[in-house]
Motif scaffolding. Sequence first.
Motif, PDB file in Angstrom:
ATOM      1  N   THR A 174       3.058   2.455   2.349  1.00 53.25           N
ATOM      2  CA  THR A 174       3.046   3.183   3.617  1.00 53.25           C
ATOM      3  C   THR A 174       4.417   3.288   4.265  1.00 53.25           C
ATOM      4  OG1 THR A 174       2.455   1.151   4.798  1.00 53.25           O
ATOM      5  CG2 THR A 174       0.645   2.589   4.099  1.00 53.25           C
ATOM      6  N   THR A 225       0.809  -1.208   0.000  1.00 51.33           N
ATOM      7  CA  THR A 225       0.000   0.000   0.000  1.00 51.33           C
ATOM      8  C   THR A 225       0.849   1.268   0.000  1.00 51.33           C
ATOM      9  OG1 THR A 225      -0.138  -0.124   2.411  1.00 51.33           O
ATOM     10  CG2 THR A 225      -1.958  -1.085   1.167  1.00 51.33           C
ATOM     11  N   THR A 232      -0.810  10.644   3.843  1.00 48.51           N
ATOM     12  CA  THR A 232      -2.244  10.433   4.022  1.00 48.51           C
ATOM     13  C   THR A 232      -2.592   8.959   3.961  1.00 48.51           C
ATOM     14  OG1 THR A 232      -2.718  12.596   3.036  1.00 48.51           O
ATOM     15  CG2 THR A 232      -4.528  11.013   3.144  1.00 48.51           C
ATOM     16  N   ARG A 233      -1.990   8.241   3.022  1.00 44.16           N
ATOM     17  CA  ARG A 233      -2.258   6.806   2.874  1.00 44.16           C
ATOM     18  C   ARG A 233      -1.827   6.030   4.111  1.00 44.16           C
ATOM     19  NH1 ARG A 233      -0.662   6.487  -1.933  1.00 44.16           N
ATOM     20  NH2 ARG A 233       1.506   5.895  -1.578  1.00 44.16           N
ATOM     21  N   LEU A 234      -0.724   6.436   4.710  1.00 43.96           N
ATOM     22  CA  LEU A 234      -0.260   5.776   5.923  1.00 43.96           C
ATOM     23  C   LEU A 234      -1.328   5.861   7.010  1.00 43.96           C
ATOM     24  CD1 LEU A 234       1.852   4.523   7.805  1.00 43.96           C
ATOM     25  CD2 LEU A 234       2.734   6.817   8.199  1.00 43.96           C
ATOM     26  N   GLU A 275       0.355  12.522  -0.423  1.00 45.34           N
ATOM     27  CA  GLU A 275      -0.503  11.356  -0.606  1.00 45.34           C
ATOM     28  C   GLU A 275       0.019  10.153   0.158  1.00 45.34           C
ATOM     29  OE1 GLU A 275      -0.694  10.933  -4.813  1.00 45.34           O
ATOM     30  OE2 GLU A 275      -1.907  12.758  -5.089  1.00 45.34           O
ATOM     31  N   LYS A 276       1.334  10.009   0.255  1.00 41.37           N
ATOM     32  CA  LYS A 276       1.889   8.863   0.970  1.00 41.37           C
ATOM     33  C   LYS A 276       1.651   8.985   2.475  1.00 41.37           C
ATOM     34  CE  LYS A 276       5.711   5.661   0.729  1.00 41.37           C
ATOM     35  NZ  LYS A 276       6.997   5.342   0.063  1.00 41.37           N
ATOM     36  N   GLU A 316      -4.537   6.490   6.561  1.00 39.56           N
ATOM     37  CA  GLU A 316      -5.729   5.755   6.128  1.00 39.56           C
ATOM     38  C   GLU A 316      -5.593   4.275   6.464  1.00 39.56           C
ATOM     39  OE1 GLU A 316      -7.152   8.512   2.313  1.00 39.56           O
ATOM     40  OE2 GLU A 316      -5.811   6.783   2.004  1.00 39.56           O
ATOM     41  N   GLU A 317      -4.414   3.720   6.209  1.00 36.67           N
ATOM     42  CA  GLU A 317      -4.192   2.306   6.519  1.00 36.67           C
ATOM     43  C   GLU A 317      -4.161   2.073   8.035  1.00 36.67           C
ATOM     44  OE1 GLU A 317      -4.025  -0.299   4.411  1.00 36.67           O
ATOM     45  OE2 GLU A 317      -4.579   1.114   2.830  1.00 36.67           O
ATOM     46  N   THR A 342      -9.579  13.411   6.242  1.00 34.58           N
ATOM     47  CA  THR A 342      -8.279  13.651   5.612  1.00 34.58           C
ATOM     48  C   THR A 342      -8.336  14.796   4.601  1.00 34.58           C
ATOM     49  OG1 THR A 342      -8.715  12.045   3.834  1.00 34.58           O
ATOM     50  CG2 THR A 342      -7.627  11.222   5.829  1.00 34.58           C
TER      51      THR A 342
END
Length: 327
Positions: free
Chosen positions: A33, A31, A276-278, A273-274, A280-281, A303
Amino acid sequence: MRLRAPFALLGAALLVLVGPPLLTPGSGTETGTQIPGLRFMVPNTPGGGYDITARTAAKNAEDAGLTHDIEVFNLPGAGGTVGLTRLVSEHGNGKLAMSMGLGVVGAARSNDAPTTLAETTPIARLTEEQDVVVVSKDSPYKTIDQLVDAWKDAPGKLPVGGGSAPGGPDHLAPMLMAEAAGIAPRQVNYVPFDGGGELLASILGDKVAFGVSGVGEYLDQIRAGELRLLAVTGPERVPGLDAPTLEESGYDVDFTNWRGVVAPPGLSDAEREKLTRLFEELHASEEWQESLEKNGWDDAFLTGEEFGDFLTAQDERVVSVLKELGL
């Protein structure tokens, strides 16, 4: 944070991540992260809400295999604005994030900080929680009504401690509580501390008549009987805790705090984005969901641009409420 009648407002914070990417399943590579060298700043002292949230999130992220070797460090001062200034100075640094919340919003205003949250990169709002009104186990006050009666008799002689600067949640909650009880907010003797960790010693030592802080910060001391919980500030009782809300006690206050994460300005789209993705996961992980329940935190995940709009609205509400309270 959320407030009700006659105000509606506001209403804690987070992590850091480090380490070389791993190529094993569940490592976060699938993903995206993994962020080697990522650090997570806590802008107040150890033991406070930002600190607890950050260290919990960091451990959960590691346990979930999203990243590893996470570094969390404290940079306290001026209600969180020392950390905020440092964050903004790290322009373009995609490997730094800061735990923050309503307290930093208020401190930036009350301290006339040289930097503002509008200069940061919003990443995520994580949690919402109620504040608690607590006294030491040896306090003469057994109920919220006993405390308020004594407070009304001599507002200036009963110091209230909070883990945030003026304008922050632990300041606004007792000010709204005072107004609801018929006490002029300007008469309140508010003693600010740099986080709930610093405040705790003064409550236990009866240096303040009572304290106001986040429920997650003092759960252990309440359950151990070191602190006596008199009331909670939100709309409903906290499960597992034997204390009324301020509303059901006759004080028209409905107040919650929140915590989130911001990053330095000037990040590339890929870096933002990275990060934020961290989160989110992390939010989706079983580990984090268990921590929410354990710490009495409400899920308030938000977010990106929506979180940025929320920060702008919170800043405007802090200014409005302080003016309305005559502060």
